[in-house]
Scaffold this motif. Sequence first.
Motif, PDB file in Angstrom:
ATOM      1  N   ALA A  69      90.802  16.872 -15.062  1.00 25.23           N
ATOM      2  CA  ALA A  69      92.263  17.113 -14.775  1.00 25.23           C
ATOM      3  C   ALA A  69      93.142  15.786 -15.280  1.00 25.23           C
ATOM      4  N   HIS A  70      92.503  14.649 -15.260  1.00 24.11           N
ATOM      5  CA  HIS A  70      93.045  13.358 -15.487  1.00 24.11           C
ATOM      6  C   HIS A  70      92.758  12.941 -17.019  1.00 24.11           C
ATOM      7  N   THR A  71      93.637  12.582 -17.755  1.00 26.39           N
ATOM      8  CA  THR A  71      93.494  12.204 -19.030  1.00 26.39           C
ATOM      9  C   THR A  71      93.786  10.633 -18.897  1.00 26.39           C
ATOM     10  N   ILE A  98      91.427   5.562 -22.245  1.00 20.05           N
ATOM     11  CA  ILE A  98      90.135   4.846 -22.062  1.00 20.05           C
ATOM     12  C   ILE A  98      89.237   6.006 -22.386  1.00 20.05           C
ATOM     13  N   PRO A  99      88.166   5.743 -23.263  1.00 18.13           N
ATOM     14  CA  PRO A  99      87.200   6.838 -23.738  1.00 18.13           C
ATOM     15  C   PRO A  99      86.136   6.822 -22.704  1.00 18.13           C
ATOM     16  N   TYR A 100      85.792   7.886 -22.130  1.00 19.65           N
ATOM     17  CA  TYR A 100      84.798   8.252 -21.297  1.00 19.65           C
ATOM     18  C   TYR A 100      83.998   9.517 -21.412  1.00 19.65           C
ATOM     19  N   SER A 101      82.698   9.514 -20.743  1.00 23.48           N
ATOM     20  CA  SER A 101      82.088  10.793 -20.970  1.00 23.48           C
ATOM     21  C   SER A 101      81.455  11.075 -19.545  1.00 23.48           C
ATOM     22  N   VAL A 102      81.122  12.116 -18.915  1.00 25.61           N
ATOM     23  CA  VAL A 102      80.612  12.457 -17.840  1.00 25.61           C
ATOM     24  C   VAL A 102      79.308  12.889 -17.808  1.00 25.61           C
ATOM     25  N   SER A 103      78.399  12.440 -17.197  1.00 27.72           N
ATOM     26  CA  SER A 103      76.896  13.054 -17.146  1.00 27.72           C
ATOM     27  C   SER A 103      76.511  13.204 -15.664  1.00 27.72           C
ATOM     28  N   PRO A 110      88.087  12.075  -7.717  1.00 28.33           N
ATOM     29  CA  PRO A 110      89.085  11.021  -8.168  1.00 28.33           C
ATOM     30  C   PRO A 110      90.406  11.494  -8.220  1.00 28.33           C
ATOM     31  N   HIS A 111      91.112  10.180  -8.005  1.00 25.81           N
ATOM     32  CA  HIS A 111      92.830  10.475  -8.017  1.00 25.81           C
ATOM     33  C   HIS A 111      93.374   9.866  -9.282  1.00 25.81           C
ATOM     34  N   PRO A 112      94.441  10.282  -9.712  1.00 23.87           N
ATOM     35  CA  PRO A 112      94.788   9.642 -10.981  1.00 23.87           C
ATOM     36  C   PRO A 112      95.054   8.290 -11.105  1.00 23.87           C
ATOM     37  N   GLY A 113      94.457   7.583 -12.199  1.00 26.07           N
ATOM     38  CA  GLY A 113      94.238   6.191 -12.307  1.00 26.07           C
ATOM     39  C   GLY A 113      93.197   5.689 -12.011  1.00 26.07           C
ATOM     40  N   ALA A 131      91.562   4.053 -15.037  1.00 27.64           N
ATOM     41  CA  ALA A 131      92.280   2.589 -15.442  1.00 27.64           C
ATOM     42  C   ALA A 131      92.071   1.556 -14.555  1.00 27.64           C
ATOM     43  N   ALA A 132      92.243   1.775 -13.120  1.00 26.39           N
ATOM     44  CA  ALA A 132      92.079   0.698 -12.269  1.00 26.39           C
ATOM     45  C   ALA A 132      90.732  -0.054 -12.268  1.00 26.39           C
ATOM     46  N   ILE A 133      89.537   0.862 -12.714  1.00 28.19           N
ATOM     47  CA  ILE A 133      88.267   0.074 -12.707  1.00 28.19           C
ATOM     48  C   ILE A 133      88.184  -0.661 -14.108  1.00 28.19           C
ATOM     49  N   ASP A 134      88.917   0.161 -15.171  1.00 28.99           N
ATOM     50  CA  ASP A 134      88.981  -0.603 -16.402  1.00 28.99           C
ATOM     51  C   ASP A 134      89.843  -2.248 -16.191  1.00 28.99           C
TER      52      ASP A 134
END
Length: 98
Positions: free
Chosen positions: A18-20, A23-28, A79-82, A85-88
């Motif tokens: 739901a969160h765009t 930052i490019p990411y993938s989920v495994s 996970p909440h919005p942002g 980005a906070a980790i990045d």
Amino acid sequence: IESGSEGALPKCLAALSAHTTDIPYSVSVVGRGNPALATQFGVGFLGDAGTPDSLAALRNSIDRLSGEFVVLVSDRLIPHPGWLAAIDEGFARFPDAA
């Protein structure tokens, strides 16, 4: 990381999708393979129906992950919005933290 808690993984994957972000990411998912969830959320599974829900499964799978950073999240967390980005931002501010 799949915990085995009923209904936790679909909720976590729904929140992730739901969160765009820019930052490019993938989920495994480290856990039991689930083709329906893989298709629904566009994620990969590092495991199959016999993969246990344990840290041993994570240890045996982590070398198959790729990327500059690997963020581990339990499916018991939503996970909440942002969040990404906070980790990045943290890694940008403190490059030696990685």
